[in-house]
Scaffold this active site. Structure first.
Site, mmCIF file in Angstrom:
data_model
loop_
_atom_site.group_PDB
_atom_site.id
_atom_site.type_symbol
_atom_site.label_atom_id
_atom_site.label_comp_id
_atom_site.label_asym_id
_atom_site.label_seq_id
_atom_site.Cartn_x
_atom_site.Cartn_y
_atom_site.Cartn_z
ATOM 1 N N ILE A 404 -4.608 16.392 20.502
ATOM 2 C CA ILE A 404 -5.830 16.103 21.284
ATOM 3 C C ILE A 404 -6.230 14.841 22.019
ATOM 4 C CG2 ILE A 404 -8.260 15.772 20.446
ATOM 5 C CD1 ILE A 404 -7.381 17.830 17.786
ATOM 6 N N ASP A 405 -5.527 13.829 21.736
ATOM 7 C CA ASP A 405 -5.806 12.710 22.267
ATOM 8 C C ASP A 405 -5.104 12.704 23.489
ATOM 9 O OD1 ASP A 405 -6.818 10.055 22.279
ATOM 10 O OD2 ASP A 405 -5.302 9.057 21.221
ATOM 11 N N ASP A 406 -3.844 12.774 23.727
ATOM 12 C CA ASP A 406 -3.112 13.303 24.855
ATOM 13 C C ASP A 406 -3.679 14.110 25.854
ATOM 14 O OD1 ASP A 406 -0.268 12.060 25.471
ATOM 15 O OD2 ASP A 406 -0.473 12.251 23.199
#
Length: 663
Positions: A404-406
């Site tokens: 999710i962060d990437d």
């Protein structure tokens, strides 16, 4: 919790200082001088970064962790019978170079000696031929014995030793392969574990069931407090406690190991093997990270896969690609590689530093990122079966586990680029945004890889003492997603508002936010404040003002910010540590978004970055400012020292990105 003064467990927080304080000027330049210095630093940093872009468009810095990666690589090669002299000598050279004066090895730069890491490094050097009575080895073994010997080490260390008969399998926690059959609603099913943990645990259930022992090349009596009784009995915790309950469950599992139905056990092992093989990536690795790959290779080898089998051959070749050969001949093993993460952060940094949106380097980077978007379901779809794929992973090849962060940061990077294929760009961004929204947890926040991965049970297992094994939502990931959604014009989307509400509720009393994937409160605060402002929160909001006050209160005398990894354990370390370029940049990114551009704190922080930049346009940063597991597994991302300072300097000169966008 108060920090102790014993350096072996957590020394008192230091006075605000920096290794580079001597390079600072004694007088603070005026605003014009600060801007001029920042502009010069931007040019040098931009040139440095552009020169290091791969021809395909990506960036990747080294990913430094600790010597357990190198030690376990040698132990794997010993177990498989493929250890060679050249690899052994190069790895030993690196391991010796990381030993501290007291004979120990730490898990992060400047940190205290760590028992399991020291044991594994010691054993690796024994494999390399270092004698037990060599001064550096004798010092290490004495330190190990003083702290309880092998019996006091973590489970994973004792598993490695059990492979060679240096420890008894009966004296290890049990985790049966039948776990693979637990339905997803049942506690302790494999999807209750974070993705990095389940990828490791599934092959280890096979290894635990097989209990192999290869002849040890030498004894390790010197690492026991008493070689005649290497594992003295320990009292059980009270039955009414969680620890006591899980200790007794482990005893039941040991009993089950002796009476397990052969057909059921064989079927479970075969199902685990299929699960492992189905998740092997196109490059031969598993999850793009070293530990699952190592244990998957061992498990499949125990099941009869020879080293020339395509699955194992590709797996071993992938592990070779984790090796970084240094100029002195030393060989360091990366736990993971971070090209997608590094590339999106580099793109953001260069764009915010003033590189034109259609610059060939940015277009090339965007094209590469577009090619990396994942278009098939992965393990995340077990909990979200109807959600269409569209995320990005951290690594070159990791289609099973986009994160999710990437995905949030890639979208933020793509929005900064004027790409010639606008239709493709818009479709990719739309799919990424949709996937991230679909991965929101029930509490309104976002974890890194999975939805609602919050079971309290996995961390309680005696087997799981190697670090965090679940993936609950975090403030830093949630902040990045909220920022991305705001830039995409979704500030008023109910899902974004729920994320904002969760962030506000998670703010610490001191005004900071906890950092799960970066060290620590400086990272969390640097991630959240820009997100809240991008989503429309006034800079006069009490939450923003508390964050600003906290950052100003922990600024070092040299103008920078730093935070030691001990802040994950000791209260007095929160926001304290030697100033680093990356952490200074995180603080500046928060302050700039909060409208503090003309403040004294920002001027001093920018001056710190400008004055500590090296002649070639980068910054020296030996300190670890990233995490895999807070405290237990720390990371020095070598590109952090480049991309984040450039981002902060660029925003200081050119203003906040998208500041004129109606969110």
């Amino acid at each position: 919790m108060t920090a102790t003064t014993d350096g072996s467990t957590g020394a008192a927080a230091p006075e605000a200082t920096s290794a580079t304080t001597a390079h600072l000027t004694e007088t603070t330049p005026d605003a014009a001088g600060t801007q001029e210095a920042a502009s010069r630093a931007i040019q040098r940093a931009t040139d440095f970064l552009l020169a290091r872009q791969d021809a395909q468009g990506w960036w990747k810095g080294d990913l430094d962790t600790n010597v357990t990666m190198d030690a376990e690589d040698l132990l794997l090669r010993q177990f498989l019978g493929i250890r060679d002299r050249a690899t052994t000598d190069a790895s030993a050279l690196f391991i010796r170079g990381e030993q501290r004066e007291d004979g120990t090895w730490a898990t992060f730069y400047g940190g205290p000696g760590e028992l399991s890491t020291t044991i594994e490094a010691y054993v690796a050097l024994r494999l390399a031929g270092d004698a037990p009575d060599d001064p550096h080895m004798a010092k290490a073994s004495a330190w190990i014995r003083e702290r309880g010997g092998i019996a006091a080490s973590r489970v994973f260390t004792r598993i490695w030793l059990a492979l060679f008969g240096w420890w008894k399998w009966d004296d290890l926690p049990e985790l049966p392969p039948e776990l693979i059959y637990f339905p997803k609603w049942m506690p302790l099913n494999i999807y209750d574990f974070g993705c990095w943990a389940r990828q490791t645990i599934v092959p280890l259930t096979v290894v635990s069931a097989k209990r192999p022992v290869r002849p040890a090349p030498f004894p390790l009596d010197e690492l026991h407090t008493d070689a005649r009784d290497p594992n003295p009995a320990k009292p059980l915790a009270p039955v009414a406690s969680w620890d006591g309950a899980f200790q007794r469950l482990d005893k039941l599992m040991h009993g089950y190991h002796k009476v397990a139905l052969k057909r059921l056990r064989k079927a479970a092992i075969n199902s685990a093997a299929r699960w492992i093989i189905e998740r092997q990536e196109n490059d031969g690795c598993w999850g793009g990270i070293q530990p699952p790959a190592v244990y998957s290779v061992i498990a499949l080898h125990l099941l009869g896969y020879d080293l020339e089998h395509p699955v194992l051959k590709a797996g071993l070749e992938s592990l070779d690609r984790f090796a970084v050969w240094r100029e002195d001949g030393a060989r360091m093993i990366e736990a993971c590689q971070s090209p997608v993460w590094d590339t999106c952060l580099a793109t953001i940094a260069l764009a915010d530093a003033g590189l034109p949106a259609d610059h060939p380097a940015l277009v090339k980077a965007a094209t590469w990122m577009l090619d990396e978007q994942i278009d098939r379901p992965g393990d995340w779809s077990v909990r979200k079966p109807r959600l269409e794929p569209g995320g990005w992973a951290f690594e070159f090849h990791n289609d099973n586990y986009p994160d999710i962060d990437d995905t949030a940061e890639v979208v933020l990077a793509l929005r900064r680029v004027q790409h010639p294929d606008k239709v493709r760009m818009e479709k990719a961004i739309e799919r990424g945004v949709r996937w991230n929204l679909g991965m929101q947890s029930k509490n309104g926040a976002w974890g890194a890889f999975d939805v609602d991965n919050t079971s309290p049970f996995p961390n309680r297992l005696p087997f799981c003492d190697f670090g965090e094994v679940i993936d609950p939502p975090s403030a830093d990931v949630t902040g990045h997603v909220v920022e991305m959604l705001a830039i995409e014009g979704r500030s008023h989307d109910p899902r974004t508002r729920r994320g904002i509400e969760w962030l506000l509720a998670e703010q610490e009393d001191n005004g900071a936010w906890f950092g799960r994937w970066g060290v620590n409160y400086v990272y969390g605060t640097g991630s959240v404040v820009p997100a809240l402002v991008a989503a429309g929160m006034p800079t006069a909001h009490p939450a923003i003002r508390r964050a600003v006050s906290w950052l100003e209160s922990v600024q070092n005398e040299d103008g920078g910010w730093g935070e030691d990894l001990r802040s994950y354990r000791y209260e007095d370390w929160k926001g304290h540590g030697v100033s680093t370029a990356s952490q200074t940049a995180w603080a500046l990114m928060a302050l700039l978004s909060a409208g503090e551009r003309d403040s004294k704190a920002v001027e001093r922080g920018i001056t710190f970055l400008a004055e500590t930049q090296t002649e070639d346009g980068t910054w020296d940063e030996p300190y670890f400012t990233g995490t895999g597991f807070p405290w237990d597994f720390s990371i020095n991302y070598h590109l952090y020292r480049q991309v984040f300072p450039l981002t902060a300097l660029g925003r200081y000169i050119h203003g906040e990105p998208f500041s004129d966008k109606d969110s």
